[in-house]
Write a protein that holds these residues in place. Structure first.
Motif, short mmCIF file in Angstrom:
data_model
loop_
_atom_site.label_atom_id
_atom_site.label_comp_id
_atom_site.label_asym_id
_atom_site.label_seq_id
_atom_site.Cartn_x
_atom_site.Cartn_y
_atom_site.Cartn_z
N UNK A 123 -8.00 -6.52 -1.47
CA UNK A 123 -9.25 -6.37 -2.21
C UNK A 123 -10.19 -5.56 -1.34
N UNK A 124 -10.94 -4.65 -1.97
CA UNK A 124 -11.82 -3.76 -1.22
C UNK A 124 -13.04 -3.45 -2.07
N UNK A 125 -14.19 -3.32 -1.44
CA UNK A 125 -15.43 -2.97 -2.14
C UNK A 125 -15.68 -1.48 -2.01
N UNK A 126 -15.53 -0.76 -3.12
CA UNK A 126 -15.83 0.67 -3.17
C UNK A 126 -16.89 0.89 -4.23
N UNK A 127 -17.93 1.62 -3.86
CA UNK A 127 -19.05 1.90 -4.79
C UNK A 127 -19.65 0.59 -5.33
N UNK A 128 -19.85 -0.37 -4.43
CA UNK A 128 -20.49 -1.65 -4.73
C UNK A 128 -19.73 -2.50 -5.75
N UNK A 129 -18.46 -2.18 -6.01
CA UNK A 129 -17.67 -2.98 -6.93
C UNK A 129 -16.33 -3.34 -6.28
N UNK A 130 -15.95 -4.60 -6.39
CA UNK A 130 -14.69 -5.03 -5.81
C UNK A 130 -13.51 -4.52 -6.64
N UNK A 131 -12.53 -3.94 -5.95
CA UNK A 131 -11.34 -3.43 -6.62
C UNK A 131 -10.10 -4.05 -5.98
N UNK A 132 -9.04 -4.15 -6.76
CA UNK A 132 -7.75 -4.56 -6.20
C UNK A 132 -6.99 -3.28 -5.89
N UNK A 133 -6.26 -3.28 -4.78
CA UNK A 133 -5.55 -2.08 -4.35
C UNK A 133 -4.31 -2.48 -3.57
N UNK A 134 -3.53 -1.49 -3.17
CA UNK A 134 -2.36 -1.75 -2.34
C UNK A 134 -2.39 -0.81 -1.14
N UNK A 135 -1.77 -1.26 -0.06
CA UNK A 135 -1.54 -0.41 1.10
C UNK A 135 -0.05 -0.12 1.16
N UNK A 136 0.30 1.15 1.28
CA UNK A 136 1.70 1.53 1.43
C UNK A 136 1.78 2.67 2.43
N UNK A 137 2.98 2.95 2.90
CA UNK A 137 3.16 3.98 3.93
C UNK A 137 3.69 5.26 3.30
N UNK A 138 3.06 6.38 3.65
CA UNK A 138 3.51 7.69 3.19
C UNK A 138 3.42 8.66 4.37
N UNK A 139 4.58 9.18 4.79
CA UNK A 139 4.63 10.14 5.90
C UNK A 139 3.88 9.63 7.14
N UNK A 140 4.15 8.40 7.52
CA UNK A 140 3.56 7.79 8.72
C UNK A 140 2.06 7.54 8.61
N UNK A 141 1.51 7.66 7.43
CA UNK A 141 0.09 7.35 7.22
C UNK A 141 -0.01 6.23 6.19
N UNK A 142 -0.89 5.27 6.44
CA UNK A 142 -1.10 4.20 5.47
C UNK A 142 -2.01 4.73 4.36
N UNK A 143 -1.57 4.55 3.14
CA UNK A 143 -2.33 5.00 1.98
C UNK A 143 -2.86 3.79 1.23
N UNK A 144 -4.13 3.85 0.86
CA UNK A 144 -4.72 2.83 0.00
C UNK A 144 -4.78 3.39 -1.41
N UNK A 145 -4.18 2.68 -2.36
CA UNK A 145 -4.21 3.10 -3.76
C UNK A 145 -4.91 2.04 -4.59
N UNK A 146 -6.08 2.39 -5.14
CA UNK A 146 -6.76 1.46 -6.02
C UNK A 146 -5.95 1.29 -7.29
N UNK A 147 -6.14 0.14 -7.93
CA UNK A 147 -5.33 -0.19 -9.11
C UNK A 147 -6.20 -0.52 -10.30
N UNK A 148 -5.64 -0.33 -11.48
CA UNK A 148 -6.30 -0.75 -12.70
C UNK A 148 -6.25 -2.27 -12.77
N UNK A 149 -7.26 -2.86 -13.40
CA UNK A 149 -7.18 -4.29 -13.67
C UNK A 149 -6.17 -4.50 -14.81
N UNK A 150 -5.49 -5.64 -14.84
CA UNK A 150 -4.45 -5.86 -15.85
C UNK A 150 -4.90 -5.57 -17.29
N UNK A 151 -6.14 -5.93 -17.63
CA UNK A 151 -6.58 -5.72 -19.02
C UNK A 151 -6.96 -4.27 -19.30
#
Length: 302
Positions: free
Chosen positions: A139-167
């Motif tokens: 969970x991360x706060x971007x633009x004053x709003x909490x978002x759910x996201x994932x951390x994954x590895x791409x080319x030796x760099x950790x990438x954060x990808x924000x996600x849509x809410x289920x609904x």
């Protein structure tokens, strides 16, 4: 690249200070709506749908429209009471298998760069994610709003990808009636898949539409097919429109006195460098009357 956010990744008792960078950018070709006759941009006004009057920015508020068409006006005080957060922490909630997350839920991607003090724990988290073939749900706060996201590895760099809410992921409201599918047809489909099988290489694809547009525009420029309009400058539309109006007014005044249009265009050239200071001290028309444009430096117009 420029960092758009600074904070830290926390998992367990480990804290990794990081910087956040946008990992993607859009190269969509955009066109402006213009007047075909002279290339002037088409302007839009903020007009109220009820009284038909143009509305200044100071009178514009946020409204929430209900399902039955009612409009609820929200004030700044109302919005200030909504849940928000300014936390600078990317909190790891759990580590999940990579194949459990539907790619449709991914929204926007960001690169995470560690601060110098966090390089080692960053490397440890990166290696742990790769070895376990898992993603970290955070969970991360971007633009004053909490978002759910994932951390994954791409080319030796950790990438954060924000996600849509289920609904926010829509379900299809249609069914597919394919009828009976023969075994021979399935076998042929398998053969086609095998024939076109291969590894994905993004460099094999390119945006031919954007390239074609750039080539077309370049050809037209070289052929002289360009509309010379005041709005082609990159300054704001309001300033450009005001400058054009002043120039036309000066030209009209000179024409009324029997002066040649050429003198007017020369005056325009002299007045352009002084446009930042001329408005405060000397009106444009008076500056045009006092001295011939060719002999008077632009600074004296102020």
């Amino acid at each position: 690249m420029r960092a758009i956010w600074k904070g830290s990744v926390s998992f367990g008792l480990v804290n990794v200070p990081v910087k956040l960078y946008s990992a993607t950018e859009s190269h969509d070709v955009s066109f402006r709506q213009v007047h075909a006759k002279d290339g002037g941009r088409i302007k839009y006004q903020r007009v109220c749908s009820i009284d038909g009057e143009e509305v200044p920015y100071s009178d514009i508020a946020k409204g929430y429209e209900t399902e039955d068409g009612e409009m609820v006006i929200l004030t700044d005080d109302d919005l200030a009471e909504l849940p928000s957060t300014s936390s600078r922490e990317i909190a790891v909630e759990k580590f999940v298998p990579s194949d459990q997350i539907d790619p449709m839920m991914f929204e926007k991607s960001y690169y995470l760069e560690p601060e110098k003090s966090g390089a080692k724990p960053y490397a440890l988290l990166r290696q742990a994610l790769k070895d376990a073939d898992r993603m970290a749900v955070v969970t991360v706060a971007l633009r004053q709003r909490t978002s759910v996201a994932v951390l994954r590895v791409r080319d030796d760099v950790i990438v954060l990808q924000t996600m849509m809410w289920p609904d926010e992921v829509r379900q299809p409201d249609f069914t597919i009636e394919a009828g009976d599918v023969k075994d021979s047809e399935v076998k042929m489909a398998h053969m086609l898949v095998e024939t076109l099988a291969g590894d994905f290489d993004a460099s094999e694809f390119e945006d031919d539409y954007a390239g074609a547009v750039e080539s077309l525009v370049k050809t037209k420029i070289e052929g002289g097919e360009v509309k010379k309009t005041a709005t082609s400058t990159k300054s704001s539309g309001e300033v450009v429109d005001l400058l054009a109006a002043l120039q036309k007014s000066v030209a009209a005044a000179k024409s009324a006195r029997g002066e040649s249009p050429a003198a007017s265009s020369d005056d325009d050239k002299a007045e352009k460098p002084a446009k930042k200071t001329a408005a405060k001290k000397t009106p444009a028309k008076k500056a045009a009357k006092k001295a011939p444009a060719k002999k008077t430096p632009a600074k004296k117009a102020s």
